[in-house]
Design a protein around this motif. Structure first.
Motif, mmCIF file in Angstrom:
data_model
loop_
_atom_site.group_PDB
_atom_site.id
_atom_site.type_symbol
_atom_site.label_atom_id
_atom_site.label_comp_id
_atom_site.label_asym_id
_atom_site.label_seq_id
_atom_site.Cartn_x
_atom_site.Cartn_y
_atom_site.Cartn_z
ATOM 1 N N ARG A 1 27.896 46.832 3.348
ATOM 2 C CA ARG A 1 26.347 47.061 3.143
ATOM 3 C C ARG A 1 25.509 45.755 3.704
ATOM 4 N NH1 ARG A 1 23.764 48.481 -2.817
ATOM 5 N NH2 ARG A 1 25.053 50.273 -2.149
ATOM 6 N N LEU A 2 24.436 45.996 4.282
ATOM 7 C CA LEU A 2 23.607 44.668 4.818
ATOM 8 C C LEU A 2 23.491 43.764 3.640
ATOM 9 C CD1 LEU A 2 21.444 43.281 6.694
ATOM 10 C CD2 LEU A 2 19.888 44.747 5.729
ATOM 11 N N HIS A 3 23.666 42.535 3.597
ATOM 12 C CA HIS A 3 23.301 41.498 2.678
ATOM 13 C C HIS A 3 23.266 40.345 3.009
ATOM 14 C CE1 HIS A 3 27.637 41.383 2.635
ATOM 15 N NE2 HIS A 3 27.620 40.114 1.949
ATOM 16 N N LEU A 4 22.304 39.306 2.704
ATOM 17 C CA LEU A 4 22.328 38.096 2.920
ATOM 18 C C LEU A 4 23.301 37.259 2.210
ATOM 19 C CD1 LEU A 4 20.844 35.518 3.999
ATOM 20 C CD2 LEU A 4 19.546 35.370 1.939
ATOM 21 N N GLU A 5 24.005 36.125 2.547
ATOM 22 C CA GLU A 5 24.781 35.106 2.009
ATOM 23 C C GLU A 5 24.250 33.741 2.690
ATOM 24 O OE1 GLU A 5 28.898 35.625 2.371
ATOM 25 O OE2 GLU A 5 28.918 37.640 1.830
ATOM 26 N N LEU A 6 23.466 33.138 1.749
ATOM 27 C CA LEU A 6 22.775 31.893 2.082
ATOM 28 C C LEU A 6 23.722 30.811 1.111
ATOM 29 C CD1 LEU A 6 19.093 30.894 1.829
ATOM 30 C CD2 LEU A 6 20.938 29.448 0.614
ATOM 31 N N THR A 7 24.148 29.712 2.177
ATOM 32 C CA THR A 7 25.054 28.779 1.623
ATOM 33 C C THR A 7 24.540 27.421 2.008
ATOM 34 O OG1 THR A 7 26.437 29.003 3.643
ATOM 35 C CG2 THR A 7 27.105 30.360 1.501
ATOM 36 N N SER A 8 24.592 26.478 1.277
ATOM 37 C CA SER A 8 24.367 25.424 1.654
ATOM 38 C C SER A 8 25.421 24.071 1.053
ATOM 39 C CB SER A 8 23.171 24.805 0.841
ATOM 40 O OG SER A 8 22.755 23.304 1.037
ATOM 41 N N PRO A 9 25.864 23.152 1.843
ATOM 42 C CA PRO A 9 26.812 22.197 1.341
ATOM 43 C C PRO A 9 26.170 21.081 0.377
ATOM 44 C CG PRO A 9 25.980 21.482 3.620
ATOM 45 C CD PRO A 9 25.328 22.869 3.289
ATOM 46 N N ARG A 10 24.739 21.216 0.182
ATOM 47 C CA ARG A 10 24.209 20.120 -0.658
ATOM 48 C C ARG A 10 24.468 20.353 -2.039
ATOM 49 N NH1 ARG A 10 17.614 18.628 0.210
ATOM 50 N NH2 ARG A 10 17.999 16.604 -0.491
ATOM 51 N N ARG A 11 25.190 19.223 -2.665
ATOM 52 C CA ARG A 11 25.543 19.210 -3.998
ATOM 53 C C ARG A 11 24.911 18.513 -4.862
ATOM 54 N NH1 ARG A 11 29.795 15.356 -5.162
ATOM 55 N NH2 ARG A 11 30.421 14.257 -3.081
ATOM 56 N N ALA A 12 24.184 17.395 -4.360
ATOM 57 C CA ALA A 12 23.181 16.616 -4.985
ATOM 58 C C ALA A 12 22.218 16.144 -4.087
ATOM 59 C CB ALA A 12 23.723 15.386 -5.691
ATOM 60 N N ALA A 13 20.928 15.407 -4.515
ATOM 61 C CA ALA A 13 19.974 14.935 -3.672
ATOM 62 C C ALA A 13 20.742 14.228 -2.353
ATOM 63 C CB ALA A 13 18.983 14.241 -4.394
ATOM 64 N N ASP A 14 21.621 13.336 -2.556
ATOM 65 C CA ASP A 14 21.974 12.614 -1.697
ATOM 66 C C ASP A 14 23.459 12.554 -1.379
ATOM 67 O OD1 ASP A 14 23.224 11.673 -4.100
ATOM 68 O OD2 ASP A 14 22.506 9.567 -3.658
ATOM 69 N N LYS A 15 24.040 14.022 -1.638
ATOM 70 C CA LYS A 15 25.482 14.195 -1.250
ATOM 71 C C LYS A 15 25.709 15.374 -0.772
ATOM 72 C CE LYS A 15 27.476 11.185 -5.455
ATOM 73 N NZ LYS A 15 26.079 11.036 -5.941
ATOM 74 N N LEU A 16 26.677 15.637 0.175
ATOM 75 C CA LEU A 16 26.928 16.982 0.690
ATOM 76 C C LEU A 16 28.496 17.136 0.339
ATOM 77 C CD1 LEU A 16 25.421 16.513 4.187
ATOM 78 C CD2 LEU A 16 24.543 17.762 2.347
ATOM 79 N N LYS A 17 28.752 18.420 0.312
ATOM 80 C CA LYS A 17 30.204 18.903 0.135
ATOM 81 C C LYS A 17 30.797 19.028 1.758
ATOM 82 C CE LYS A 17 33.137 22.960 -1.379
ATOM 83 N NZ LYS A 17 33.971 22.136 -2.113
ATOM 84 N N TYR A 18 31.733 18.257 1.875
ATOM 85 C CA TYR A 18 32.340 18.511 3.092
ATOM 86 C C TYR A 18 33.957 19.241 2.912
ATOM 87 C CZ TYR A 18 29.372 14.684 4.832
ATOM 88 O OH TYR A 18 28.226 14.086 4.938
#
Length: 383
Positions: A333-350
């Motif tokens: 089925r058509l669907h959106l998967e929106l993902t972001s590596p942002r885990r805090a205001a000043d932190k990213l998930k690598y």
């Protein structure tokens, strides 16, 4: 210039760039633009040769080696934005002022050659011979990277994203996605069509101009193969059961008559949202007017809610998963998967050893907590 009126009063105007690439204008309903468009008078080099795919026998994945992409634009100044309308000092990709514009990528990962010659594209020298051919294993196997990669400009403005557009403009882009999905699916050798938006330098975006892309692949992607395997094990009603399960949970963040958005039960990313239509539709081309009309404001609310989580814009990948062209359409089925590596205001998930090397994910944020924060942010959004 060929002109067609689409749904919601959107007008499609198709033309060509100086090197033969297709350029399509999608005019908003009630646009202030006139019907005429300037001719692209640039003196352009010939289009690059179509890339070659190589088979990874350890995984069965096909890797397109597209060396021409090394020369693509990288964070140009505003006055040299290649996605802005052309000016005397900026020989950009789009000759005229526009609302929404779609054109073939100058540095394509797939194409311009196709499995068979058309009026617009040459035949590849060594195209895939169907899904059965691609499924065969063998060291040193190659095929021509047939297909199409397109750029979708959401606005002539230099900065922004899908979420900064008006409801009318969002509806025009949705109509363009549906139109291009149908057209690309009909091309020889295309097995899957994928519209997406990369947002933010942290994701790898090299142009701040509000835009997305559409890839028309010559194979079914690895991620979709895993989905098809799940459907074979569980049945074609899997998305109906997922919707029922998630709708009864505390992870729903936004709900309409035709669409529901939720943080999935087993979210991998610190910020991950799925947006799923209630009715089974395989791709954008199968959505009806009511579903497209509701999606425009609902999707904008979701994206602006994501941006309201922090004081600065949040990087993300907005991936619109569609069923393959020739297989799995009864269940995928058509669907959106929106993902972001942002885990805090000043932190990213690598993605480091476990995720990147082994595909073994460790979640940083409980999905229920992520949903509660996003739901609160969305409630404050005004369109």
């Amino acid at each position: 210039m060929a002109t067609t009126t689409l749904g919601a009063g959107v007008v499609k105007r198709a033309t060509r760039l100086a090197d033969g690439r297709e350029l399509i204008y999608f005019d908003d309903p009630g646009t202030t633009l006139g019907p005429e468009r300037s001719v692209d008078a640039r003196d352009l080099a010939p289009r690059p040769e179509t890339a070659t795919m190589r088979l990874d026998v350890l995984t069965g994945d096909w890797i397109s080696i597209a060396a021409n992409r090394q020369n693509r634009a990288f964070l140009p100044p505003a006055e040299l934005d290649p996605l802005s309308p052309q000016t005397p000092t900026n020989p950009s990709e789009i000759p005229s002022r526009y609302d929404v514009a779609v054109f073939e990528n100058k540095s394509p990962s797939f194409g311009p050659a196709l499995a068979e010659a058309t009026a617009d594209a040459p035949a590849a020298t060594d195209p895939p011979l169907g899904l059965a051919d691609l499924a065969e294993y063998g060291l040193g196997r190659t095929r021509t990277s047939v297909g199409r990669t397109e750029v979708v400009c959401f606005s002539p403005d230099h900065t922004g994203s899908f979420g900064t557009q008006t409801i009318t403009r969002a509806r025009t882009v949705i109509e363009a996605w549906a139109d291009r999905t149908a057209a690309l699916s009909a091309l020889p050798g295309i097995e899957q069509v994928f519209p997406f938006e990369n947002r933010g330098q942290e994701i790898g975006v090299t142009l701040p101009h509000p835009h997305g892309q559409i890839y028309a692949y010559p194979y079914v992607t690895p991620r979709t193969h895993r989905l098809l395997s799940a459907l074979e094990r569980t049945g074609d009603d899997l998305f109906d059961r997922i919707l029922a399960f998630e709708s009864a949970s505390e992870r729903v963040v936004l709900r309409g008559e035709h669409w529901t958005a939720f943080v999935p039960f087993a979210a991998r990313w610190p910020l991950e949202v799925h947006l799923v239509p209630h009715r089974h539709v395989a791709d954008f081309a199968e959505t009806d007017a009511a579903e497209r009309d509701e999606l425009a404001p609902l999707y904008l609310r979701l994206l602006r809610g994501v941006d309201a989580l922090y004081e600065t814009p949040t990087p993300y990948i907005a991936a619109w998963h569609q069923a393959p062209v020739h297989v799995g359409r009864a269940g995928a089925r058509l669907h959106l998967e929106l993902t972001s590596p942002r885990r805090a205001a000043d932190k990213l998930k690598y993605l480091a050893g476990s995720e990147a090397a082994m595909g073994a994910w460790i979640g940083d944020v409980p999905p229920e907590a992520a949903a509660a924060r996003l739901r609160d942010a969305i409630e404050g959004v005004q369109l």
